[in-house]
Design a protein around this motif. Sequence first.
Motif, short mmCIF file in Angstrom:
data_model
loop_
_atom_site.label_atom_id
_atom_site.label_comp_id
_atom_site.label_asym_id
_atom_site.label_seq_id
_atom_site.Cartn_x
_atom_site.Cartn_y
_atom_site.Cartn_z
N ILE A 27 2.89 10.85 5.14
CA ILE A 27 2.39 9.72 5.94
C ILE A 27 1.17 10.16 6.75
O ILE A 27 0.16 9.44 6.82
N GLU A 28 1.24 11.34 7.36
CA GLU A 28 0.09 11.84 8.12
C GLU A 28 -1.14 12.02 7.23
O GLU A 28 -2.26 11.65 7.61
N GLN B 142 -7.05 7.31 5.04
CA GLN B 142 -7.52 5.97 5.38
C GLN B 142 -8.57 6.02 6.49
O GLN B 142 -9.53 5.24 6.47
N LEU C 201 5.48 4.70 1.85
CA LEU C 201 5.95 5.93 2.48
C LEU C 201 6.77 5.65 3.75
O LEU C 201 7.78 6.30 4.00
N LYS C 202 6.32 4.68 4.52
CA LYS C 202 7.05 4.35 5.76
C LYS C 202 8.42 3.76 5.45
O LYS C 202 9.41 4.07 6.13
N SER D 102 0.83 -1.20 0.00
CA SER D 102 0.00 0.00 0.00
C SER D 102 0.87 1.26 0.00
O SER D 102 2.07 1.22 0.27
N ARG D 103 0.24 2.35 -0.30
CA ARG D 103 0.95 3.63 -0.35
C ARG D 103 1.54 3.98 1.01
O ARG D 103 2.65 4.51 1.09
N LEU D 104 0.82 3.68 2.08
CA LEU D 104 1.31 3.98 3.43
C LEU D 104 2.57 3.18 3.75
O LEU D 104 3.53 3.71 4.31
N GLU D 105 2.60 1.92 3.37
CA GLU D 105 3.78 1.09 3.60
C GLU D 105 4.97 1.59 2.79
O GLU D 105 6.11 1.60 3.28
N GLU E 63 -1.81 10.45 4.41
CA GLU E 63 -2.31 9.15 3.99
C GLU E 63 -3.09 8.47 5.12
O GLU E 63 -4.12 7.84 4.88
N GLU E 64 -2.61 8.61 6.35
CA GLU E 64 -3.34 8.04 7.48
C GLU E 64 -4.69 8.71 7.65
O GLU E 64 -5.69 8.04 7.96
#
Length: 161
Positions: free
Chosen positions: A71-72, A78, A7-8, A2-5, A74-75
Amino acid sequence: MSRLEILKSSLEKKEAKFNSMLDAHFADVRSANGQPLNDKRNGYRIINRWDKQNNALSNQQKEIDKTKNAIENEECKQKDIAKHKATMPIEILELIENGTLKQWGKYPYIMFVDGVDKARIIWDDKKKQVLHKFTSTLTDKEQRSKFAQVYNSLYASINKK
């Protein structure tokens, strides 16, 4: 992935690079031991090198800050998607789960039918109805029939209640 993963993992790489650059800078300063600064001919070169290293460190820190902000964001997206999913009927959720509908991250109440270019299905939470948009732009008969099949089944099961 996923996009969040993504970015992390990017954040981890950038922080590791920043730490290695910082260690290299401190090692360079430590190796000078004050002696090159007393050199009247080449002392300015060392100061210039340290300034370049400092600029590189500040640029890397800016990149890390950008990634943290992404990241913020994207969270938050979600969480917004999850909030909208809680108010949607089961019929729409089933189609999202099996991949027939794709929920838009920017506007979670708008869904796209897989394989259809421009037309959208909209869940109106206030009216508790399923709506459609941009269906007149569908010129391909295959896409039009696929969209119509999905929309008509949702319309029959949700709007007729």
